[in-house]
Design a protein around this motif. Structure first.
Motif, short mmCIF file in Angstrom:
data_model
loop_
_atom_site.label_atom_id
_atom_site.label_comp_id
_atom_site.label_asym_id
_atom_site.label_seq_id
_atom_site.Cartn_x
_atom_site.Cartn_y
_atom_site.Cartn_z
N GLN A 1 -3.83 6.51 0.25
CA GLN A 1 -3.51 5.41 1.16
C GLN A 1 -4.79 4.92 1.87
OE1 GLN A 1 -0.16 6.25 3.57
NE2 GLN A 1 0.15 4.08 4.01
N TRP A 2 -5.60 5.89 2.27
CA TRP A 2 -6.87 5.57 2.93
C TRP A 2 -7.77 4.76 2.00
CZ3 TRP A 2 -11.75 7.39 1.39
CH2 TRP A 2 -12.79 7.09 2.28
N VAL B 1 -7.03 10.40 8.89
CA VAL B 1 -6.26 10.56 7.66
C VAL B 1 -5.93 12.03 7.43
CG1 VAL B 1 -6.28 10.17 5.18
CG2 VAL B 1 -7.36 8.53 6.68
N VAL C 1 0.83 -1.21 0.00
CA VAL C 1 0.00 0.00 0.00
C VAL C 1 0.86 1.26 0.00
CG1 VAL C 1 -1.62 1.38 1.34
CG2 VAL C 1 -2.04 -1.04 1.02
N ALA D 1 3.99 1.46 -0.61
CA ALA D 1 4.88 1.40 -1.77
C ALA D 1 4.18 2.02 -2.98
CB ALA D 1 5.29 -0.05 -2.06
N LEU D 2 2.94 1.66 -3.20
CA LEU D 2 2.20 2.18 -4.35
C LEU D 2 1.99 3.70 -4.20
CD1 LEU D 2 0.88 1.38 -6.97
CD2 LEU D 2 -1.23 0.91 -5.75
N LEU E 1 -6.88 2.92 -0.66
CA LEU E 1 -6.33 1.59 -0.91
C LEU E 1 -6.59 0.67 0.28
CD1 LEU E 1 -2.89 2.49 -2.54
CD2 LEU E 1 -4.80 1.35 -3.66
N ALA E 2 -6.38 1.21 1.50
CA ALA E 2 -6.58 0.38 2.69
C ALA E 2 -8.06 0.04 2.87
CB ALA E 2 -6.05 1.09 3.93
#
Lengths: 286, 177
Positions: B124-125, B141, B82, B84-85, B127-128
């Motif tokens: 990030q939020w 966030v 996550v 990393a992307l 994706l998670a």
């Protein structure tokens, strides 16, 4: 020769983004489907990083305790008064506990009760904490070489903090009670009615599956019920502090951000759980 | 002998940006408690990638950004890949704006960073949330992005000291990637 090398470099540059992005997405998929390789690589990588984290965490720990000291300095007077009052109450409880302990011993002898297995424990330092938005876990600097196994309870003086979900040789990861994936069987302290506390990545826990007819009230303390054989019974978990939209909210007794050391309990119920686990074993998603 | 030392030196220079990023990520992985802020962790990886892509895009490659993100995921216990992307996307976006930021006063850089930190935290939020298949709370966030933005000046000051130690690249920097 030079030209082809340059064009190869150019191609790598050009495709680096899709290449690494694909790799990242691939890793996410692998960890989502709980591929065993992912958890073992993760445990081993943390093993390697653990000593480094332990070193870089020292200055941060110093800053942290400095801030705490300044914090305490300002309310030392009120705290003293509170502590005096608490001490007075605790002395009273100590007398009561001694009396009950002696009484209990007499009854056990009268009934020839089988002694309960005593908990062995390992004390470890907290070296990392992710109190991020997505996961609530903590890293400790002890692992399988210290006798820790997946599923064991991590406790502090205040109560349960979580349980071990990922294991390296010299590091382990604790899934905190507040994590989205954490479910712990509890009992209401007053009535012993069973229930479940679930985390949702916030600082509060919610109380689920309360037994019918159980009388939950604000201020009710919750302890582990020992169901499922994962955690020893009777460990303090939290206190019911709110009720909203049909859900009881529980504040955990342990604030992981304040904990410096944790005890990992080896609660071995012979025959119930496999006793030997390999390093890199994991019991939870990712 | 001289060649070996030269190579070692080159390797150290090339590794400096990703290493500073990894050290920053490891520092924030340790328990730190400042009142209520203790529950929020700044995204040090985003600061490191943003800074180095602007000043040394040749050294902060996609591979380096990926490595920093991977270490962040490993240490925090987040779903692998996550961060990393997110850092790969940050590198790509900042690289496109790199020329704009070069030589600009610090407050411009800082504002630019704020404009990157918020979408990075939101990505990030997102994706998670997809990964966990749960609607995660958004307030932490936003606080995370704010804390990261507040920490940008001191962290970039330290990174500037590191950058001044590195020899300048032989070829002039230009937009790549």
């Amino acid at each position: 020769m030079l030209k082809s090398a340059l064009s190869l470099g150019y191609a790598v540059q050009r495709f680096a983004f899709p290449l690494f992005a694909g790799l990242a997405i691939g890793l996410m998929v692998l960890s989502r489907i709980e591929h065993p390789a992912v958890s073992s690589v993760r445990a081993q990588a943390v093993d390697v990083l653990a000593p480094v984290i332990a070193v870089v965490s020292r200055p941060m720990a110093a800053i942290d305790s400095g801030i705490a000291r300044i914090d305490h300095f300002f309310d030392v007077y009120e705290e003293n008064a509170v502590l005096r009052e608490e001490n007075r109450r605790l002395l009273h409880w100590q007398a009561t506990a001694r009396q009950l302990d002696a009484e209990n011993k007499d009854f056990r002898e009268l009934l020839s009760t089988v002694a309960e297995p005593r908990n062995a424990f390992v004390t470890a330092r907290m070296i990392g904490m992710s109190s991020g938005t997505f996961v609530r876990t903590a890293l400790i600097n002890a692992g399988s070489q210290d006798g820790i196994a997946v599923g064991q309870a991590a406790v502090t003086d205040d109560g349960v903090m979580g349980r071990i979900v990922e294991l390296g040789t010299r590091s382990a990861r604790i899934l905190l009670l507040t994590d989205l994936n954490s479910r712990v069987p509890v009992a209401l302290e007053s009535s012993r009615a069973p229930a479940l506390v679930a985390g949702d990545n916030s600082n509060m826990l919610s109380l689920m599956f309360v037994a019918d007819g159980a009388n939950v009230q604000i201020g009710e303390r919750l302890v582990t019920s020992g169901e499922g054989g994962m955690l020893p019974p009777g460990l303090p978990v939290g206190v019911v502090t709110g009720f909203e939209e049909g859900i009881w909210y529980v504040t955990p007794f342990v604030d992981p951000a304040r904990a410096e050391f944790v005890r990992v309990l080896d609660y071995a119920l012979p025959g119930l759980l496999p006793t030997t686990r390999e390093a890199g074993a994991t019991g939870q998603p990712w | 002998m001289d060649g070996k030392i030269g190579k070692l030196r080159q390797a150290l220079v090339a590794l400096a940006p990703p290493l500073t990023g990894i050290v920053l990520v490891l520092i924030t992985a340790t328990p730190l408690y400042i009142g209520h802020v203790g529950q929020i962790m700044p995204q040090m990886g985003v600061i490191a990638v943003f800074f180095w892509v602007i000043y040394r895009p040749d050294l902060m490659t996609y591979g380096a950004a990926f490595a920093i993100g991977l270490v962040a995921d490993l240490v925090t216990g987040a779903p692998l890949g996550v961060s990393a992307l997110v850092l790969l996307v940050v590198r790509r976006v900042v690289l496109a704006q790199q020329r704009f930021f070069i030589g600009k006063p610090f407050h411009v850089l800082w504002s630019g960073f704020a404009l990157i930190a918020l979408p990075a935290a939101l990505l990030q939020w997102l994706l998670a949330s997809i990964y966990l298949f749960a609607g995660l709370e958004i307030l932490p966030v936003l606080l995370q992005a704010a804390l990261t933005t507040i920490l940008f000046p001191p962290v970039s000051w330290v990174l500037t000291r590191c950058q001044l130690l590195l020899p300048m690249p032989r070829t002039p920097l230009h937009n790549r990637g």
